[in-house]
Design an enzyme around this catalytic site. Structure first.
Site, PDB file in Angstrom:
ATOM      1  N   THR A   8      41.421  42.834  46.404  1.00  0.00           N
ATOM      2  CA  THR A   8      41.859  41.650  46.247  1.00  0.00           C
ATOM      3  C   THR A   8      41.415  41.065  47.576  1.00  0.00           C
ATOM      4  O   THR A   8      41.593  41.411  48.714  1.00  0.00           O
ATOM      5  CB  THR A   8      43.238  41.513  46.036  1.00  0.00           C
ATOM      6  OG1 THR A   8      43.440  39.932  45.817  1.00  0.00           O
ATOM      7  CG2 THR A   8      44.380  41.820  47.045  1.00  0.00           C
ATOM      8  N   ASN A   9      41.471  39.601  47.636  1.00  0.00           N
ATOM      9  CA  ASN A   9      41.491  38.659  48.770  1.00  0.00           C
ATOM     10  C   ASN A   9      42.197  37.609  48.579  1.00  0.00           C
ATOM     11  O   ASN A   9      42.516  36.624  49.512  1.00  0.00           O
ATOM     12  CB  ASN A   9      39.959  37.926  49.198  1.00  0.00           C
ATOM     13  CG  ASN A   9      38.981  39.074  49.721  1.00  0.00           C
ATOM     14  OD1 ASN A   9      39.688  39.824  50.706  1.00  0.00           O
ATOM     15  ND2 ASN A   9      37.625  39.066  49.468  1.00  0.00           N
ATOM     16  N   GLN A  11      45.823  36.299  49.579  1.00  0.00           N
ATOM     17  CA  GLN A  11      46.431  36.524  50.341  1.00  0.00           C
ATOM     18  C   GLN A  11      48.106  36.511  50.079  1.00  0.00           C
ATOM     19  O   GLN A  11      48.819  37.367  50.611  1.00  0.00           O
ATOM     20  CB  GLN A  11      46.579  35.585  51.552  1.00  0.00           C
ATOM     21  CG  GLN A  11      45.089  35.383  52.361  1.00  0.00           C
ATOM     22  CD  GLN A  11      44.849  36.709  52.753  1.00  0.00           C
ATOM     23  OE1 GLN A  11      45.731  37.136  53.586  1.00  0.00           O
ATOM     24  NE2 GLN A  11      43.671  37.146  52.754  1.00  0.00           N
ATOM     25  N   LYS A  13      49.207  37.914  47.228  1.00  0.00           N
ATOM     26  CA  LYS A  13      49.278  39.476  46.801  1.00  0.00           C
ATOM     27  C   LYS A  13      49.320  40.477  47.864  1.00  0.00           C
ATOM     28  O   LYS A  13      50.115  41.222  47.800  1.00  0.00           O
ATOM     29  CB  LYS A  13      48.121  39.651  45.720  1.00  0.00           C
ATOM     30  CG  LYS A  13      48.355  39.041  44.341  1.00  0.00           C
ATOM     31  CD  LYS A  13      47.120  39.602  43.616  1.00  0.00           C
ATOM     32  CE  LYS A  13      47.047  38.890  41.975  1.00  0.00           C
ATOM     33  NZ  LYS A  13      45.915  39.601  41.321  1.00  0.00           N
ATOM     34  N   ASP A  69      45.809  43.578  37.515  1.00  0.00           N
ATOM     35  CA  ASP A  69      45.511  42.426  36.575  1.00  0.00           C
ATOM     36  C   ASP A  69      46.854  42.295  35.766  1.00  0.00           C
ATOM     37  O   ASP A  69      47.526  43.256  35.583  1.00  0.00           O
ATOM     38  CB  ASP A  69      44.388  42.999  35.692  1.00  0.00           C
ATOM     39  CG  ASP A  69      43.763  41.645  35.138  1.00  0.00           C
ATOM     40  OD1 ASP A  69      43.624  40.503  35.706  1.00  0.00           O
ATOM     41  OD2 ASP A  69      43.354  41.776  33.925  1.00  0.00           O
ATOM     42  N   HIS A 178      57.316  41.451  37.523  1.00  0.00           N
ATOM     43  CA  HIS A 178      56.272  42.435  36.894  1.00  0.00           C
ATOM     44  C   HIS A 178      55.344  43.154  37.846  1.00  0.00           C
ATOM     45  O   HIS A 178      55.398  44.211  37.922  1.00  0.00           O
ATOM     46  CB  HIS A 178      55.407  41.787  35.892  1.00  0.00           C
ATOM     47  CG  HIS A 178      54.821  40.562  36.354  1.00  0.00           C
ATOM     48  ND1 HIS A 178      55.609  39.198  36.608  1.00  0.00           N
ATOM     49  CD2 HIS A 178      53.660  39.973  36.773  1.00  0.00           C
ATOM     50  CE1 HIS A 178      55.157  38.243  37.122  1.00  0.00           C
ATOM     51  NE2 HIS A 178      53.625  38.633  37.178  1.00  0.00           N
TER      52      HIS A 178
END
Length: 194
Positions: A8-9, A11, A13, A69, A178
């Protein structure tokens, strides 16, 4: 300490995951490894998309990698928007458009409008592929509430609560969300040294 690529990118997360896995693994982003490719998410399940992203990075860089996801699954809509949550209102639409489309689709559905947020993490390392799932039950509010968070947070109210995710604030949300539940399972797995 093991180095793990988080595919990912995003930020938000990245910061959340680094906090949860502090002292357990060194988390690096796609940007940190110089990967600026747009990784396809063409599967029809959350598990499939998470695995596609993790495989893409693992095959090109040869380092242990995980990807996630997330989908919002609404009971009255047969689980929609689900895997299409991020692009529910169209490929180029934003979170506001997605929320408006969802609220419109539910306009004649009485409360409680049951829903769940579900996150799936796929991890690939030299030993194989592993999946970790986190989910939280709740309902869809009739209007936006709160300003914190992102995505569908202003309209999702977790079961047993009265505040939307966007009204709770990040710290409270991240204790029950979640994604936090899925990452906790990943953390436990890494601590077991598998």
């Amino acid at each position: 300490m093991e180095k793990l690529i988080f595919a990912t990118n995003n930020q938000h997360k990245l910061s959340e995951i680094r906090h949860i896995l502090a002292g357990i693994a060194e988390i690096v982003s796609l940007n940190d490894i110089g990967c600026d490719e747009d990784i396809p998410e063409t599967a029809d399940t959350l598990e499939g998309n998470a695995l596609l992203k993790a495989q893409f990075v693992y095959e090109r860089y040869g380092l242990p990698c995980f990807a996630d996801d997330t989908g919002l699954e609404v009971e009255a809509l047969a689980g929609a928007p689900g895997v299409y949550s991020a692009r529910y209102a169209g490929e180029s639409c934003d979170a506001e458009a997605n929320m408006q489309k969802l609220l419109q689709a539910l306009i004649d559905i009485p409360q409680p409008r049951n829903a769940r947020f579900r996150t799936v993490i796929a991890l690939i390392n030299a030993q194989g592929e592993y999946f970790f799932e986190g989910k939280i039950e709740g309902s869809i509010a009739t209007e936006r509430r709160g300003t914190a968070g992102f995505g569908y947070d202003p309209i999702f109210v977790p079961t047993g609560g009265t505040l939307s995710f966007a009204e709770m604030g990040e710290d409270a949300k991240n204790q029950i969300s979640h994604r936090a539940l899925a990452v906790a399972k990943l953390r436990d797995f890494l601590l077991c040294g598998k």
